[in-house]
Design a protein around this motif. Structure first.
Motif, PDB file in Angstrom:
ATOM      1  N   ASN A   7       0.815  -1.213   0.000  1.00 57.07           N
ATOM      2  CA  ASN A   7       0.000   0.000   0.000  1.00 57.07           C
ATOM      3  C   ASN A   7       0.855   1.273   0.000  1.00 57.07           C
ATOM      4  OD1 ASN A   7      -2.695   0.978  -0.086  1.00 57.07           O
ATOM      5  ND2 ASN A   7      -2.564   1.554   2.067  1.00 57.07           N
ATOM      6  N   LYS A   8       2.167   1.129   0.134  1.00 62.36           N
ATOM      7  CA  LYS A   8       3.061   2.289   0.100  1.00 62.36           C
ATOM      8  C   LYS A   8       3.303   2.780  -1.327  1.00 62.36           C
ATOM      9  CE  LYS A   8       6.566   0.404   2.188  1.00 62.36           C
ATOM     10  NZ  LYS A   8       7.901   0.245   2.812  1.00 62.36           N
ATOM     11  N   ARG A   9       2.924   1.986  -2.302  1.00 57.08           N
ATOM     12  CA  ARG A   9       3.260   2.285  -3.683  1.00 57.08           C
ATOM     13  C   ARG A   9       2.601   3.579  -4.174  1.00 57.08           C
ATOM     14  NH1 ARG A   9       0.805   2.983  -9.014  1.00 57.08           N
ATOM     15  NH2 ARG A   9       2.645   3.037 -10.336  1.00 57.08           N
ATOM     16  N   LYS A  10       3.407   4.423  -4.862  1.00 60.33           N
ATOM     17  CA  LYS A  10       2.915   5.641  -5.502  1.00 60.33           C
ATOM     18  C   LYS A  10       3.640   5.798  -6.841  1.00 60.33           C
ATOM     19  CE  LYS A  10       2.283   8.131  -1.105  1.00 60.33           C
ATOM     20  NZ  LYS A  10       2.709   9.335  -0.331  1.00 60.33           N
ATOM     21  N   HIS A  11       2.939   6.343  -7.827  1.00 55.01           N
ATOM     22  CA  HIS A  11       3.558   6.596  -9.125  1.00 55.01           C
ATOM     23  C   HIS A  11       4.568   7.735  -8.985  1.00 55.01           C
ATOM     24  CE1 HIS A  11       3.677   6.562 -13.569  1.00 55.01           C
ATOM     25  NE2 HIS A  11       3.935   7.854 -13.427  1.00 55.01           N
ATOM     26  N   VAL A  12       5.770   7.513  -9.500  1.00 51.10           N
ATOM     27  CA  VAL A  12       6.840   8.494  -9.348  1.00 51.10           C
ATOM     28  C   VAL A  12       6.779   9.535 -10.466  1.00 51.10           C
ATOM     29  CG1 VAL A  12       9.334   8.841  -9.248  1.00 51.10           C
ATOM     30  CG2 VAL A  12       8.323   6.787  -8.235  1.00 51.10           C
ATOM     31  N   TYR A  13       6.790  10.796 -10.075  1.00 51.65           N
ATOM     32  CA  TYR A  13       6.893  11.885 -11.047  1.00 51.65           C
ATOM     33  C   TYR A  13       8.358  12.203 -11.328  1.00 51.65           C
ATOM     34  CZ  TYR A  13       6.719  16.543 -13.093  1.00 51.65           C
ATOM     35  OH  TYR A  13       6.906  17.614 -13.918  1.00 51.65           O
ATOM     36  N   GLU A  14       9.170  12.185 -10.277  1.00 52.96           N
ATOM     37  CA  GLU A  14      10.588  12.503 -10.446  1.00 52.96           C
ATOM     38  C   GLU A  14      11.416  11.716  -9.435  1.00 52.96           C
ATOM     39  OE1 GLU A  14      13.551  16.443 -10.556  1.00 52.96           O
ATOM     40  OE2 GLU A  14      11.439  16.640 -10.000  1.00 52.96           O
ATOM     41  N   TYR A  15      12.509  11.133  -9.913  1.00 51.30           N
ATOM     42  CA  TYR A  15      13.427  10.400  -9.043  1.00 51.30           C
ATOM     43  C   TYR A  15      14.553  11.303  -8.542  1.00 51.30           C
ATOM     44  CZ  TYR A  15      11.415   5.899 -10.462  1.00 51.30           C
ATOM     45  OH  TYR A  15      10.572   4.839 -10.676  1.00 51.30           O
ATOM     46  N   ARG A  16      15.101  10.942  -7.406  1.00 50.43           N
ATOM     47  CA  ARG A  16      16.270  11.642  -6.883  1.00 50.43           C
ATOM     48  C   ARG A  16      17.508  11.211  -7.663  1.00 50.43           C
ATOM     49  NH1 ARG A  16      16.276  11.371  -0.375  1.00 50.43           N
ATOM     50  NH2 ARG A  16      18.190  12.546  -0.831  1.00 50.43           N
ATOM     51  N   ASN A  17      18.385  12.155  -7.926  1.00 50.56           N
ATOM     52  CA  ASN A  17      19.650  11.805  -8.582  1.00 50.56           C
ATOM     53  C   ASN A  17      20.833  11.868  -7.623  1.00 50.56           C
ATOM     54  OD1 ASN A  17      20.078  14.554  -8.289  1.00 50.56           O
ATOM     55  ND2 ASN A  17      19.626  15.027 -10.436  1.00 50.56           N
ATOM     56  N   ASP A  18      20.529  12.152  -6.348  1.00 47.33           N
ATOM     57  CA  ASP A  18      21.589  12.208  -5.344  1.00 47.33           C
ATOM     58  C   ASP A  18      21.572  10.977  -4.434  1.00 47.33           C
ATOM     59  OD1 ASP A  18      19.194  12.817  -4.115  1.00 47.33           O
ATOM     60  OD2 ASP A  18      20.051  14.314  -2.763  1.00 47.33           O
ATOM     61  N   GLU A  19      20.638  10.068  -4.678  1.00 53.84           N
ATOM     62  CA  GLU A  19      20.547   8.833  -3.890  1.00 53.84           C
ATOM     63  C   GLU A  19      20.088   7.723  -4.822  1.00 53.84           C
ATOM     64  OE1 GLU A  19      18.515   7.062   0.222  1.00 53.84           O
ATOM     65  OE2 GLU A  19      18.177   9.143  -0.369  1.00 53.84           O
ATOM     66  N   ILE A  20      21.031   6.987  -5.351  1.00 53.76           N
ATOM     67  CA  ILE A  20      20.756   5.948  -6.334  1.00 53.76           C
ATOM     68  C   ILE A  20      20.945   4.573  -5.692  1.00 53.76           C
ATOM     69  CG2 ILE A  20      21.545   4.925  -8.502  1.00 53.76           C
ATOM     70  CD1 ILE A  20      22.310   7.721  -9.418  1.00 53.76           C
ATOM     71  N   PRO A  21      19.943   3.700  -5.788  1.00 59.54           N
ATOM     72  CA  PRO A  21      20.100   2.351  -5.228  1.00 59.54           C
ATOM     73  C   PRO A  21      21.323   1.647  -5.813  1.00 59.54           C
ATOM     74  CG  PRO A  21      17.816   2.759  -5.834  1.00 59.54           C
ATOM     75  CD  PRO A  21      18.612   3.907  -6.380  1.00 59.54           C
ATOM     76  N   ALA A  22      22.030   0.936  -4.969  1.00 59.90           N
ATOM     77  CA  ALA A  22      23.249   0.243  -5.404  1.00 59.90           C
ATOM     78  C   ALA A  22      22.922  -0.832  -6.431  1.00 59.90           C
ATOM     79  CB  ALA A  22      23.946  -0.379  -4.198  1.00 59.90           C
ATOM     80  N   PHE A  23      23.832  -1.014  -7.375  1.00 59.04           N
ATOM     81  CA  PHE A  23      23.645  -2.035  -8.402  1.00 59.04           C
ATOM     82  C   PHE A  23      23.429  -3.410  -7.773  1.00 59.04           C
ATOM     83  CE2 PHE A  23      25.641  -5.463 -10.845  1.00 59.04           C
ATOM     84  CZ  PHE A  23      24.877  -5.430 -12.004  1.00 59.04           C
ATOM     85  N   ASP A 166      11.389   3.042  -4.848  1.00 59.78           N
ATOM     86  CA  ASP A 166      10.149   3.340  -5.557  1.00 59.78           C
ATOM     87  C   ASP A 166      10.210   2.812  -6.982  1.00 59.78           C
ATOM     88  OD1 ASP A 166       8.682   5.134  -3.569  1.00 59.78           O
ATOM     89  OD2 ASP A 166      10.635   6.124  -3.692  1.00 59.78           O
ATOM     90  N   TYR A 167       9.050   2.743  -7.610  1.00 54.69           N
ATOM     91  CA  TYR A 167       8.980   2.243  -8.981  1.00 54.69           C
ATOM     92  C   TYR A 167       7.740   2.784  -9.670  1.00 54.69           C
ATOM     93  CZ  TYR A 167       5.419  -0.836  -7.054  1.00 54.69           C
ATOM     94  OH  TYR A 167       4.293  -1.310  -6.428  1.00 54.69           O
ATOM     95  N   SER A 168       7.759   2.748 -10.986  1.00 52.11           N
ATOM     96  CA  SER A 168       6.586   3.095 -11.787  1.00 52.11           C
ATOM     97  C   SER A 168       6.564   2.220 -13.032  1.00 52.11           C
ATOM     98  CB  SER A 168       6.607   4.574 -12.179  1.00 52.11           C
ATOM     99  OG  SER A 168       6.287   5.397 -11.077  1.00 52.11           O
ATOM    100  N   PHE A 169       5.352   1.999 -13.556  1.00 51.79           N
ATOM    101  CA  PHE A 169       5.156   1.190 -14.754  1.00 51.79           C
ATOM    102  C   PHE A 169       4.684   2.058 -15.916  1.00 51.79           C
ATOM    103  CE2 PHE A 169       3.901  -1.976 -11.376  1.00 51.79           C
ATOM    104  CZ  PHE A 169       4.989  -2.818 -11.542  1.00 51.79           C
ATOM    105  N   THR A 170       4.957   1.592 -17.122  1.00 51.00           N
ATOM    106  CA  THR A 170       4.407   2.215 -18.325  1.00 51.00           C
ATOM    107  C   THR A 170       4.136   1.134 -19.373  1.00 51.00           C
ATOM    108  OG1 THR A 170       5.607   4.299 -18.004  1.00 51.00           O
ATOM    109  CG2 THR A 170       4.795   3.856 -20.198  1.00 51.00           C
ATOM    110  N   VAL A 171       2.959   1.214 -19.991  1.00 53.72           N
ATOM    111  CA  VAL A 171       2.647   0.337 -21.122  1.00 53.72           C
ATOM    112  C   VAL A 171       2.303   1.167 -22.360  1.00 53.72           C
ATOM    113  CG1 VAL A 171       1.918  -1.660 -19.768  1.00 53.72           C
ATOM    114  CG2 VAL A 171       0.253   0.121 -20.334  1.00 53.72           C
ATOM    115  N   CYS A 172       2.581   2.472 -22.299  1.00 51.08           N
ATOM    116  CA  CYS A 172       2.341   3.346 -23.444  1.00 51.08           C
ATOM    117  C   CYS A 172       3.599   3.372 -24.311  1.00 51.08           C
ATOM    118  CB  CYS A 172       1.978   4.766 -22.986  1.00 51.08           C
ATOM    119  SG  CYS A 172       1.585   5.885 -24.362  1.00 51.08           S
ATOM    120  N   PHE A 173       3.656   2.482 -25.289  1.00 48.32           N
ATOM    121  CA  PHE A 173       4.785   2.412 -26.221  1.00 48.32           C
ATOM    122  C   PHE A 173       4.335   1.599 -27.428  1.00 48.32           C
ATOM    123  CE2 PHE A 173       5.424  -0.651 -22.715  1.00 48.32           C
ATOM    124  CZ  PHE A 173       5.213  -1.840 -23.399  1.00 48.32           C
ATOM    125  N   PRO A 174       5.055   1.663 -28.532  1.00 47.12           N
ATOM    126  CA  PRO A 174       4.654   0.914 -29.731  1.00 47.12           C
ATOM    127  C   PRO A 174       4.715  -0.598 -29.505  1.00 47.12           C
ATOM    128  CG  PRO A 174       6.271   2.608 -30.274  1.00 47.12           C
ATOM    129  CD  PRO A 174       6.241   2.504 -28.784  1.00 47.12           C
TER     130      PRO A 174
END
Length: 229
Positions: A7-23, A166-174
């Protein structure tokens, strides 16, 4: 506990570029998701291509396809009489496809002999047809493959939320794979795009409050129906 986490899930508008999850963290999440995701005949007829923080050129190509598809759909809607005009606007909520630490591209693949486990090798010897290993059947099994991709992606999502990713999905593509020729790793239809990272702003934060309140999910009763004989 599982519900609270999901239930914590939210669609992301913008990600942080100063805190990137480790590979290694992302790789571990993907590996665990592979472990727990079921697949028809254990063959998983899709692949997950991971674009990291430095894959900016390819992300731009993919973002252009997303925006182009949005424009195409509006133009088709106008041509067919479903809408009275096109918006002539780029949906800002596609930003996550372009600006993200990680972008996952789920696409179909043709499985090979190395994918087929000994149990099903024996079944094939006895007459079983493994359609996932036939290029001619890629389009015919697209719907079932898409279901499997959804299961894999949701497991990724759950494990991400456990680590406050966080994460977001998209299915709008060719859907036409010919429109993906400039993306080298795409050989068969793309089924889903999923971005990962630490959110700086969520879609709900970006929308005006009045609009946010109006954007709610369709009713439970419209989706789940209990049938009787």
């Amino acid at each position: 506990m599982i519900f609270d986490n999901l239930n914590k899930r939210k669609h992301v508008y913008e990600y942080r570029n100063d805190e990137i999850p480790a590979f290694d963290t992302i790789k571990d999440i993907l590996h665990k998701s592979w472990r727990v995701t079921p697949s028809k005949q254990n063959i998983m007829p899709y692949k997950v291509s991971v674009l990291g923080p430095n894959s900016k050129l390819t992300k731009q190509k993919i973002y252009n396809k997303v925006v182009g598809n949005h424009v195409y759909m509006e133009e088709e809607g106008l041509k067919l009489g479903y809408i009275e005009k096109v918006s002539n606007e780029i949906n800002p909520h596609y930003r996550h496809v372009l600006y993200n630490p990680y972008l996952l591209v789920f696409s179909q693949r043709v499985c090979t002999d190395k994918d087929i486990n000994p149990f099903y090798q024996r079944q094939i010897a006895n007459g079983h047809f493994m359609e996932q290993a036939s290029v001619e059947w890629v389009h015919r099994i697209k719907s079932s493959t898409a279901v499997e991709v959804g299961l894999f992606a949701q497991n990724i999502a759950s494990l991400c939320l456990e680590q406050d990713i966080d994460y977001s999905f998209t299915v709008c593509f060719p859907g036409d794979v010919n429109k993906w020729k400039d993306v080298s790793f795409v050989e068969h239809p793309v089924l889903l795009l999923m971005s990962l990272g630490k959110a700086k702003m969520y879609r709900r934060d970006f929308l005006p409050q009045a609009s946010s309140d109006l954007d709610y999910k369709t009713a439970f009763e419209n989706v789940v129906q209990f049938e009787e004989d």
